[in-house]
Each structure stands twice: as C-alpha cells, then as structure tokens.
Design a protein around this motif. Structure first.
Motif, PDB file in Angstrom:
ATOM      1  N   VAL A   1      16.643-107.457 -92.383  1.00  0.00           N
ATOM      2  CA  VAL A   1      17.059-106.244 -93.414  1.00  0.00           C
ATOM      3  C   VAL A   1      17.686-105.288 -92.276  1.00  0.00           C
ATOM      4  O   VAL A   1      18.786-104.652 -92.845  1.00  0.00           O
ATOM      5  N   LEU A   2      17.259-105.079 -91.188  1.00  0.00           N
ATOM      6  CA  LEU A   2      18.008-104.042 -90.250  1.00  0.00           C
ATOM      7  C   LEU A   2      19.283-104.555 -89.716  1.00  0.00           C
ATOM      8  O   LEU A   2      20.101-103.670 -89.705  1.00  0.00           O
ATOM      9  N   ASP A   3      19.274-105.891 -89.553  1.00  0.00           N
ATOM     10  CA  ASP A   3      20.426-106.286 -89.275  1.00  0.00           C
ATOM     11  C   ASP A   3      21.662-106.123 -90.335  1.00  0.00           C
ATOM     12  O   ASP A   3      22.623-105.437 -89.848  1.00  0.00           O
ATOM     13  N   ASP A   4      21.178-106.370 -91.644  1.00  0.00           N
ATOM     14  CA  ASP A   4      22.166-106.146 -92.836  1.00  0.00           C
ATOM     15  C   ASP A   4      22.405-104.575 -92.616  1.00  0.00           C
ATOM     16  O   ASP A   4      23.834-104.149 -93.122  1.00  0.00           O
ATOM     17  N   PHE A   5      21.585-103.976 -92.681  1.00  0.00           N
ATOM     18  CA  PHE A   5      21.968-102.397 -92.619  1.00  0.00           C
ATOM     19  C   PHE A   5      22.837-101.938 -91.467  1.00  0.00           C
ATOM     20  O   PHE A   5      23.920-101.274 -91.706  1.00  0.00           O
ATOM     21  N   LEU A   6      22.494-102.330 -90.377  1.00  0.00           N
ATOM     22  CA  LEU A   6      23.539-102.034 -89.380  1.00  0.00           C
ATOM     23  C   LEU A   6      24.958-102.390 -89.517  1.00  0.00           C
ATOM     24  O   LEU A   6      25.975-101.747 -89.238  1.00  0.00           O
ATOM     25  N   LEU A   7      25.041-103.697 -90.037  1.00  0.00           N
ATOM     26  CA  LEU A   7      26.463-104.358 -90.189  1.00  0.00           C
ATOM     27  C   LEU A   7      26.995-103.364 -91.401  1.00  0.00           C
ATOM     28  O   LEU A   7      28.183-103.592 -91.121  1.00  0.00           O
TER      29      LEU A   7
ATOM     30  N   ARG B   1      23.837-110.846 -80.242  1.00  0.00           N
ATOM     31  CA  ARG B   1      23.974-111.830 -81.359  1.00  0.00           C
ATOM     32  C   ARG B   1      24.702-111.501 -82.911  1.00  0.00           C
ATOM     33  O   ARG B   1      24.959-112.271 -83.545  1.00  0.00           O
ATOM     34  N   LEU B   2      25.005-110.080 -82.925  1.00  0.00           N
ATOM     35  CA  LEU B   2      25.592-109.861 -84.107  1.00  0.00           C
ATOM     36  C   LEU B   2      27.262-109.663 -84.048  1.00  0.00           C
ATOM     37  O   LEU B   2      27.520-109.220 -83.130  1.00  0.00           O
ATOM     38  N   ASP B   3      27.916-109.860 -85.081  1.00  0.00           N
ATOM     39  CA  ASP B   3      29.329-109.843 -85.074  1.00  0.00           C
ATOM     40  C   ASP B   3      29.657-108.358 -85.345  1.00  0.00           C
ATOM     41  O   ASP B   3      29.964-108.092 -86.384  1.00  0.00           O
ATOM     42  N   TRP B   4      30.046-107.750 -84.177  1.00  0.00           N
ATOM     43  CA  TRP B   4      30.490-106.317 -84.482  1.00  0.00           C
ATOM     44  C   TRP B   4      31.846-106.311 -84.617  1.00  0.00           C
ATOM     45  O   TRP B   4      32.571-106.657 -83.712  1.00  0.00           O
ATOM     46  N   PRO B   5      32.429-105.314 -85.310  1.00  0.00           N
ATOM     47  CA  PRO B   5      33.790-104.984 -85.720  1.00  0.00           C
ATOM     48  C   PRO B   5      34.252-104.521 -84.289  1.00  0.00           C
ATOM     49  O   PRO B   5      33.648-104.199 -83.440  1.00  0.00           O
TER      50      PRO B   5
ATOM     51  N   TRP C   1      10.185 -98.923 -95.046  1.00  0.00           N
ATOM     52  CA  TRP C   1      11.333 -98.692 -94.679  1.00  0.00           C
ATOM     53  C   TRP C   1      12.287 -97.829 -95.174  1.00  0.00           C
ATOM     54  O   TRP C   1      12.602 -98.008 -96.220  1.00  0.00           O
ATOM     55  N   VAL C   2      12.650 -96.971 -94.521  1.00  0.00           N
ATOM     56  CA  VAL C   2      13.494 -95.833 -94.697  1.00  0.00           C
ATOM     57  C   VAL C   2      15.241 -95.993 -94.516  1.00  0.00           C
ATOM     58  O   VAL C   2      15.046 -96.205 -93.453  1.00  0.00           O
ATOM     59  N   PHE C   3      15.801 -95.765 -95.345  1.00  0.00           N
ATOM     60  CA  PHE C   3      17.548 -95.773 -95.211  1.00  0.00           C
ATOM     61  C   PHE C   3      17.942 -94.457 -95.721  1.00  0.00           C
ATOM     62  O   PHE C   3      17.733 -94.181 -96.852  1.00  0.00           O
ATOM     63  N   ALA C   4      18.716 -93.785 -94.768  1.00  0.00           N
ATOM     64  CA  ALA C   4      19.298 -92.578 -94.721  1.00  0.00           C
ATOM     65  C   ALA C   4      20.685 -92.626 -94.384  1.00  0.00           C
ATOM     66  O   ALA C   4      21.282 -93.331 -93.768  1.00  0.00           O
TER      67      ALA C   4
END
Length: 306
Positions: free
Chosen positions: A87-93, A117-121, A294-297
């Motif tokens: 969930v947090l991987d998806d949020f950051l990407l 491990r994540l594909d960053w722009p 889990w809080v998303f702002a």
C-alpha cells in the motif's frame, strides 16, 4: 552506491529495542516476497535478517515456519507487513508519477530498501532519516550486494528527536518543491509531543502538492490487547514486547491537525486493503490490529480546490 563508507558494522543499531523491530519487519517482507501470491517484492529483506546475529535464524520463507500461516507472528502479522509495504509503495509511486513530487523523505527509514527496489522516475531523490547505527548496518549489508539505488539516495544519520529538519535542509532538501513523506511504523513509538512536533515540521517543510502517509493506533488502552496472539507470539518467539516499546501516552489527532492546516486527509483500516487486494489480514477476536489506521494526506497547491 551513493553512501560514503562507515567505520563500523552498525549491527548494534538493530540488535535491541525498536531497532530489533526493523529486523522483524524485514523478515516479514522476505516471507511476503517468496509467497506465490506476493503483495510486495523486497529481495534485499532476507539479507538484512541473515546479517544480524539476533535474527540470523528467523524464517524468511513461510515453509520454514512449522505451523505456516497459522503462526500469529510469521503468518498473520507478517502478512500485515506485506500488505502495508504494498500500500505504501503504491502511495509513494503515485505521489511521484502522478503528483509530480521528486523528493521522497523516509522518516525513521529503518531497513527500507525502496531506493533500490522501486522504479522511480528520473530526477527523484530519496532522503532516509534514521539513527546512525541503523543506517550503518543497512549500508554494510547493501554494500555487499551487487546493487545500486534506482534514485539518488541521501542517508541522514540522525535521531528524529534531534533537529532533523536542519539536517535535511543541509543535505539538499528543497522546501519549495513538492515532497512525498512517509512515516511507516514510526509514530507508535514516539511520545505525544514528538509526534505533534513531527507533523508540524512536515507541514512547515511541505510545498503545495506534497503528500504524507503515516500509521497510527486509535486504541485508548493498548494493554487491553496484551493477550492478543500477535503480541504474545512476537514476545515468546523472538523476544520483542511491542507493548513495552509503544508509547502509552494518549495519541494526538494528527490527521485532524493536518486537516486543520489545509491538507486533505483520508483514513483507512488495513482491512480496507485486504478487501481491495483479496489477501491480507482479516478482523479477528482480541485483534491487536483493530486500532491500526493508515492515514494519507495531500497538501493542495496554491489555488487548488481541496
């Protein structure tokens, strides 16, 4: 790798207290990685687990656990951490790909390997703030593997009780640019005032378009769950008494605080994402996860409607 060399192993940074929980979560990510229905992939996690004497004999695959998914720690609790990672991987990407943020700040980074491990722009910078011993241990383990970060990585060895905002700025952070912030598995351990100060500092350093994700507990009495299978299994199997590590002070309303500062906030339970992904922990009796949120702002840009 982008880090500079350190002179000691840093193992002491993960051998006790909250540092040991970072190894527990790494073991959970390793187990998740090797599941046939994996929610998140972290090929580095098992290397952290094997590198520390305290966790060297912990399982990193579910078939290494005698009772498998029936085990409260390495079954249900580990699956919770796998779901949280996804969930947090998806949020950051989403924050960097659609939201346009190019700075990511990991508060209490622990053994987070997202920079690798994540594909960053292109153009992303990952700032990792945690205690020196934790980052030294991470550097030693990753330095022994054939890997390089997929974004510029800037470790900041500092306790979050110190002036981390100044250290972050000195390391090249730009408060005028949108930022994706993450406090994963952190706020449980902080005193009330430390959590409030952290949220205020994030707001002060955040330009419009910034995002923040964090995890909180809403339970008024954590001791009501002392006999929860998650907590008792964690204590008996690997010697971590989470309730002794969590702050017992009444928690601030950080989501409400951010909303009052103009952020839009969304609060979800882990079970919301279990239903979304079709796998993960489900509610049960005497559930230590019942109060987890889990809080998303999101901080609107100037002129942007909330």
């Amino acid at each position: 790798m982008t880090d500079t060399a350190h002179h000691n192993t840093g193992v002491e940074g993960v051998e006790g207290g909250v540092g040991l929980t970072a190894l527990m979560v790494a073991a959970a990510r390793a187990i998740e990685t090797h599941r046939h229905d994996s929610l998140a992939q972290d090929v580095y996690a098992e290397h952290f687990v094997h590198a520390a004497p305290a966790s060297a004999d912990w399982p990193v695959r579910i078939h290494e656990v005698a009772d498998g998914d029936a085990n409260p720690l390495w079954g249900r609790f580990a699956r919770y951490f796998g779901l949280r990672t996804r969930v947090l991987d998806d949020f950051l990407l989403q924050s960097v790909r659609a939201g346009g943020a190019r700075q990511v700040v990991l508060l209490g980074a622990g053994l987070d390997s997202r920079a690798f491990r994540l594909d960053w722009p292109p153009g992303c910078v990952i700032f990792e703030i945690d205690r020196e011993g934790v980052l030294e241990f991470k550097h030693k383990v990753l330095g022994g593997l054939p890997t390089t970060p997929k974004a510029a990585r800037v470790p900041i060895p500092l306790d979050l009780r110190a002036d981390w905002a100044a250290a972050l700025t000195d390391a090249g952070f730009d408060a005028a640019a949108p930022t994706a912030w993450l406090a994963e598995g952190l706020l449980f351990y902080l005193p009330n005032t430390s959590e409030t100060n952290l949220i205020h500092t994030v707001d002060r350093l955040s330009a419009g378009g910034s995002t923040l994700a964090f995890e909180v507990k809403l339970d008024k009495d954590l001791l009501a769950y002392r006999d929860s299978p998650l907590y008792t299994a964690t204590k008996h199997q690997i010697g971590i008494d989470l309730l002794d590590l969590f702050s017992r002070e009444p928690r601030p309303d950080s989501a409400g605080d951010l909303a009052g500062k103009g952020w839009t906030t969304t609060v979800r339970t882990p079970f919301d994402y279990t239903r979304r992904h079709g796998r993960g922990p489900r509610p049960e009796h005497n559930d230590a996860l019942a109060g987890n949120r889990w809080v998303f702002a999101h901080k609107p840009r100037p002129g942007q409607l909330r």
